[in-house]
Each structure stands twice: as C-alpha cells, then as structure tokens.
Design a protein around this motif. Structure first.
Motif, short mmCIF file in Angstrom:
data_model
loop_
_atom_site.label_atom_id
_atom_site.label_comp_id
_atom_site.label_asym_id
_atom_site.label_seq_id
_atom_site.Cartn_x
_atom_site.Cartn_y
_atom_site.Cartn_z
N LEU A 1 133.25 77.27 58.96
CA LEU A 1 132.01 78.02 58.73
C LEU A 1 132.32 79.43 58.22
O LEU A 1 131.63 79.95 57.34
N ALA A 2 133.39 80.02 58.74
CA ALA A 2 133.77 81.37 58.27
C ALA A 2 134.13 81.33 56.79
O ALA A 2 133.75 82.21 56.01
N LEU A 3 134.83 80.28 56.39
CA LEU A 3 135.24 80.15 54.99
C LEU A 3 134.00 79.98 54.09
O LEU A 3 133.89 80.60 53.03
N LEU A 4 133.08 79.15 54.56
CA LEU A 4 131.85 78.94 53.77
C LEU A 4 131.02 80.22 53.66
O LEU A 4 130.51 80.54 52.59
N ASP A 5 130.92 80.96 54.78
CA ASP A 5 130.18 82.23 54.74
C ASP A 5 130.80 83.17 53.72
O ASP A 5 130.11 83.81 52.94
N TRP A 6 132.12 83.21 53.76
CA TRP A 6 132.84 84.09 52.81
C TRP A 6 132.51 83.68 51.36
O TRP A 6 132.28 84.53 50.50
N ALA A 7 132.48 82.39 51.13
CA ALA A 7 132.21 81.92 49.76
C ALA A 7 130.78 82.26 49.35
O ALA A 7 130.54 82.75 48.25
N ARG A 8 129.86 82.05 50.26
CA ARG A 8 128.45 82.23 49.89
C ARG A 8 128.09 83.69 49.67
O ARG A 8 127.23 84.00 48.84
N GLU A 9 128.76 84.57 50.43
CA GLU A 9 128.32 85.97 50.40
C GLU A 9 128.51 86.59 49.01
O GLU A 9 127.86 87.56 48.67
N ALA A 10 129.39 86.05 48.18
CA ALA A 10 129.58 86.67 46.85
C ALA A 10 129.76 85.60 45.77
O ALA A 10 130.55 85.80 44.84
N ALA B 1 128.71 75.64 46.98
CA ALA B 1 129.86 76.53 46.85
C ALA B 1 131.16 75.74 46.73
O ALA B 1 132.19 76.31 46.41
N VAL B 2 131.08 74.42 47.02
CA VAL B 2 132.32 73.65 47.16
C VAL B 2 132.47 72.62 46.05
O VAL B 2 131.52 71.90 45.71
N ILE B 3 133.67 72.56 45.47
CA ILE B 3 134.03 71.46 44.57
C ILE B 3 134.94 70.55 45.40
O ILE B 3 135.96 71.01 45.94
N TYR B 4 134.58 69.31 45.49
CA TYR B 4 135.33 68.37 46.33
C TYR B 4 136.25 67.52 45.45
O TYR B 4 135.79 66.89 44.49
N ALA C 1 138.85 88.35 45.95
CA ALA C 1 139.14 87.00 45.42
C ALA C 1 137.85 86.30 45.03
O ALA C 1 136.79 86.50 45.65
N ARG C 2 137.90 85.47 43.98
CA ARG C 2 136.72 84.79 43.47
C ARG C 2 136.60 83.36 43.99
O ARG C 2 135.67 82.64 43.64
N GLY C 3 137.56 82.93 44.78
CA GLY C 3 137.48 81.58 45.32
C GLY C 3 138.74 81.24 46.10
O GLY C 3 139.62 82.08 46.27
N ALA C 4 138.80 79.98 46.56
CA ALA C 4 139.94 79.56 47.36
C ALA C 4 140.20 78.07 47.15
O ALA C 4 139.25 77.27 47.10
N LEU D 1 134.31 69.58 54.04
CA LEU D 1 133.75 70.92 54.00
C LEU D 1 132.52 70.93 53.08
O LEU D 1 131.53 71.60 53.35
N GLN D 2 132.61 70.16 52.02
CA GLN D 2 131.50 70.09 51.07
C GLN D 2 130.21 69.71 51.78
O GLN D 2 129.15 70.25 51.52
N GLY D 3 130.32 68.75 52.72
CA GLY D 3 129.14 68.27 53.43
C GLY D 3 128.53 69.34 54.33
O GLY D 3 127.34 69.32 54.62
N LEU D 4 129.36 70.27 54.78
CA LEU D 4 128.87 71.35 55.65
C LEU D 4 128.10 72.41 54.88
O LEU D 4 127.39 73.21 55.44
N ASP D 5 128.31 72.40 53.58
CA ASP D 5 127.74 73.45 52.73
C ASP D 5 126.23 73.30 52.58
O ASP D 5 125.56 74.20 52.09
#
Ligand code: PLP
Length: 507
Positions: free
Chosen positions: A291-300, A332-335, A268-271, A323-327
């Motif tokens: 954090l798991a979701l962000l890691d997944w996004a960043r890794e690819a 990686a995040v569009i809010y 998947a290319r995003g969520a 979530l955007q603030g945690l990034d």
C-alpha cells in the motif's frame, strides 16, 4: 529444377562507353580481375558463358572472348571444353598478394570494430555475456524436461494446428492473438487478482520484452526510476539500455524499501518491482509495504512495473494477489507475466497488462520492434488455456516442485548448515542459500560448475556492494537423488573454499 550456374556468379560489371575510356574488353577484364582479387569470385566459380555475358552487357561476343582470353593468359581463369570458363585453381601470385592485403575493387570491408563501436553498442555487447543460460543439470532454476512438459494436450493441439500452418501464417496484430489475450485476461483475473479486460492484454515475447517496452514508453530519457537492489540482472541492463536512469533501492526483509527509495531518489518517476517473489532473494512484499508503494506511485502519477514471474508457485497457502489488483482502477501499475516459468522459456511468450490509455503505444512499439509473436504458437497456447490444461499443468508441477523443494531444504540443512542457511520463503522455483561468512560466491560457483552442478552466485545481482553472498539453487527440474548428489558436490566445494582460510587462522 537446377539453377543455371552461370547466373549464380556474383559479377557486377559496369561499362564506361565514353570516348577515351579504356576498351570494353579491358574494362571487363579489369573488373573480373578485381572480383577475383577481392574474393567475390573464388577458385572454381564458373563464369557466365560468353554469349550470355555479351548479351547481358550489350557488347559483341568477341569483346567478352577477348577479356576472358586476357585473363586466361594471365592465369586468373581456366577454360576447359565442356566445363566452361572458371576461376583458376592456382591464382597468380599478385592476385593472392592483393587478396591477402584486402586490395582490389571488391575488397572486404574493414571490420566494424576497427572503426570504433558506439557507446551504446559497447554497453550492450557487454550484456551478451551477462546471465548466460544455465546447463540443464542440477540445480538449474529452469530445466524443461519430458516429465514437466505441458503434456499430451499441448502436442495434440500443436499437431492439429500444424496441419494448416498458413491459417496463422499472415502478419498478425501486434497486440497479440485475441483468443490468447482473452485467455490471459481470464487467467490473470482468477489466479492473480489482476483487474483487466482482454483489450488491456498485450502479448509480448516474454517479460524481457515487457521490461524494455515499459522503459521505452513510460519514461522520458534520463528519468530516474527505482530498481530493486538486488534485482534481475537483465532488468537492470534493459532499463539502462533503454534510456532510463536506474536508481538501486535496497531490499530488506519485506522487499523494496519504499522509505529508503524516497530518501535516495525522491524525484523518481516509477519503480520496477517483483513484489510477490522478490528476485532473487525470494521474499513476498507484505500488504502494508504494497500500500505504501501504491500511495507513493499515485501521489505524483508515477508508474509501478510489477514483474510477476513465478508467483503461481506458492507452497503454503494461496499466492499473494497481484499489486495491480490492489490498485483498484488507479492505473498506476503495469503487470508483466510470462509463460517461461510455467511452460518453457523457449516459447518466448509473455504478456503486459496495461491501462487502456497505453495499449496502442505498447502495440505500436511492439510493431516497430519485431511486429508480433508467432501467431501459430499463440494459437496453440490460447487453445491449451481455453481447454483448461494450463491450470491443470500448474497444479501438477506445483505438487512435484513442492516435494523437490522440501528435499532441497532438507539437504541444505543436513549438508550445508556449517556454511550458511536458506533465506525463508515459500514460493517459486529456486531457493537462496546465503553464506554465513564472506566467501567468494562467484569463484566458488565456477568450481561448482566444473563439478557438473549449476548454481547462480548471488553477489552479481547487486548493483552496489553485495551485503550477502551465496547461491541461487533451482529444484524444480530434478529428482530427489540428483538434488542430494548436487548438494553433496556443493558441500565439497564449500569445504575446499573454507579450508585454506581455516588453515591460515590456525597457522
Ligand atoms: C525475475 C525475472 N524477470 C523476468 C524474467 C524474464 O522472463 P522471460 O523469459 O519471460 O523474458 C526472468 C527470467 O528468468 C526472471 O527471472
């Protein structure tokens, strides 16, 4: 000033002046006859005066006179002194026959549907009946009212700006009105922990448009992208319509199940997620899952689209930051935020807070979609926020909503506990009541609605077989007595729904 009636008649006459063509009078008569048969000229329509039409067509008056005379003789036109020449009240039978068959040179076009709609058109036509607006009766989720309106400050600012509407009446930047972008950035930073500058805020016509822009701009056609299952129905529809392959990923007690997503669609290319208040079930995603979701996004280099639609309303403790603030600048995040819930949905204003590299793409796509949101409305909102009223308004409605939510919780417990329970959560403008048994929530919703109460059935929000059935119940817009009475009506319908099966078990 009254308009010249002759010029209102929609007659298009084109003359062939080649040798061998029919006479000019016959051509004029034939084309007027066809306009009458085709319905472009209707009973009572006034034809141009002979002198005017002759001048317009560059023919002799006698030519037009002959054409009119011919049609009067055939019964298509009436001429009365002082009333000019008009299409006759009773047309000859052959004219009516031709009209009913749609014949004549100006026949109405064949209906589009008969020629076959494109697959995309059929797909999107089906969406028009998904998630229709709720009636403004208990227990609709959003129900604007005088009591919960943004107040006198709004009307004062709107009235002041309405005195000079032209000041905000020109074409405006597609990114949005800068003072509103500044106010939104300031608000999102302080209230939602979003890390952003005003230049990253793109004003949208609500989250719905933000979702569409993300689907169009962040992915290639056919890219697989996770969506929550269940999720907001118009999100799923918009993502699919805009060319993305939506992959439903189950939601567990902590929101979107990242491990399940990786197993189902590792490429998947995003969520698209609603981490602060999962829609519709209502849970907040805990930190470890975020954090798991962000890691997944960043890794690819994947994108996360965060739909933060009503998390201002948290009743126990402070709202979860975004979530955007945690990034932390990871981009990686569009809010996506909206004013539909805190103010009113008819305003059609929201915002996308995007990484800098995406700002111009969002603005360009907005320009092509509909140019921009009304700048007058943006100006009212900008001033309302700048003067601090928005925050006061949120605090006020949160207090009112909290009491009403408690009433709804108590009533569900007192009146509906035989049928199920409310899913725990402490945010937003609705609660989810889940049935203990596998009752047909769509069917029961229909009956509840005929009893004058609005609920939304839960199962249609699922992309795959719904493991839960139940209702979404709104509480914000209604006084305690109305909530009590509405829950009573729901109880009666649930009673009626379970009785036949109880009878069949005992029989
Ligand atoms: C979860 C969720 N996302 C998005 C939206 C769309 O909001 P807007 O009115 O800003 O388009 C809604 C509206 O109800 C919603 O509930």
């Amino acid at each position: 000033m009254s308009r010249t009636p002759e010029l209102d008649v929609p007659v298009q006459i084109v003359l062939n002046r080649d040798a061998g063509a029919p006479t000019l009078a016959d051509q004029i008569a034939a084309q007027l006859r066809a306009s009458i048969c085709g319905g472009a000229l209707r009973t009572g329509d006034r034809l141009p005066a002979i002198r005017l039409l002759a001048a317009r067509l560059a023919v002799a008056r006698a030519t037009v006179d002959a054409a009119y005379g011919q049609l009067i003789a055939e019964g298509y036109l009436d001429a009365k002194p002082g009333a000019g020449t008009r299409v006759a009240g009773r047309l000859p039978e052959d004219a009516l026959l031709l009209r009913s068959r749609g014949e004549g040179s100006q026949r109405p076009p064949e209906p589009r549907a008969a020629r076959g709609l494109t697959e995309r058109a059929q797909q999107v036509a089906a969406v028009a009946s998904v998630l229709l607006p709720q009636q403004p009766v208990p227990l609709a989720v959003v129900c604007p009212s005088d009591e919960l309106a943004p107040g006198k400050a709004w009307t004062r600012i709107a009235a002041r700006l309405a005195r000079t509407p032209w000041r905000h009446g020109g074409y405006a930047p597609p990114h949005g009105f800068m003072p509103l972008r500044e106010a939104v950035a300031d608000y999102a930073r302080r209230f939602r922990g979003v890390v952003c500058e005003p230049e990253q805020v793109v004003i949208t016509a609500g989250t719905q448009q933000g979702i569409a822009l993300c689907a169009q701009l962040l992915f290639e056609r056919g890219d697989p992208v996770w969506i929550e299952d269940p999720c907001y129905s118009l999100l799923a529809a918009s993502v699919a319509f805009n060319g993305v392959r939506a992959i439903p990923v189950p939601v567990d007690g902590e929101g979107l199940d990242v491990a399940a997503g990786v197993a189902i669609a590792p490429d998947a290319r995003g969520a698209f997620v609603s981490p602060s208040h999962q829609y519709p079930l209502g849970m907040a995603m805990p930190m470890a899952r975020r954090l798991a979701l962000l890691d997944w996004a960043r890794e690819a280099d994947r994108w996360i689209i965060e739909d933060d639609y009503d998390s201002e309303l948290r009743y126990e403790g402070r709202p979860f930051p975004s979530l955007q603030g945690l990034d932390a600048g990871g981009e990686a995040v569009i809010y996506l935020g909206t004013f539909s819930k805190m103010l009113f949905p008819g305003l059609r204003l929201g915002y996308a807070i995007v990484p800098r590299a995406l700002v111009e793409a969002f603005a360009g796509a907005r320009l092509l979609a509909d140019r921009h949101s009304s700048e007058s409305q943006q100006a009212v909102l900008a001033e309302y926020m700048r003067e601090g009223h928005y925050e006061t308004h949120i605090r006020r409605i949160r207090t009112v909503f909290q009491k009403r939510r408690e009433v709804l919780l108590e009533e569900c417990e007192a009146q509906l506990s035989a049928f199920g329970a409310v899913i725990p959560g402490d945010q937003g403008m609705h609660l989810v009541f889940r049935f203990a048994a596998d009752l047909p929530d769509v069917e029961i919703t229909r009956r509840v609605r005929s009893a004058g109460v609005e609920v939304r059935p839960l199962s249609p929000f699922y992309r795959q077989a719904a493991p839960l059935k139940g209702f979404m119940l709104g509480f914000g817009g209604f006084a305690p007595e109305s909530i009590r009475a509405a829950v009573g009506a729901i109880r009666r319908e649930l009673d009626a729904a379970v009785k036949p099966s109880a009878k069949s078990r005992s029989g």
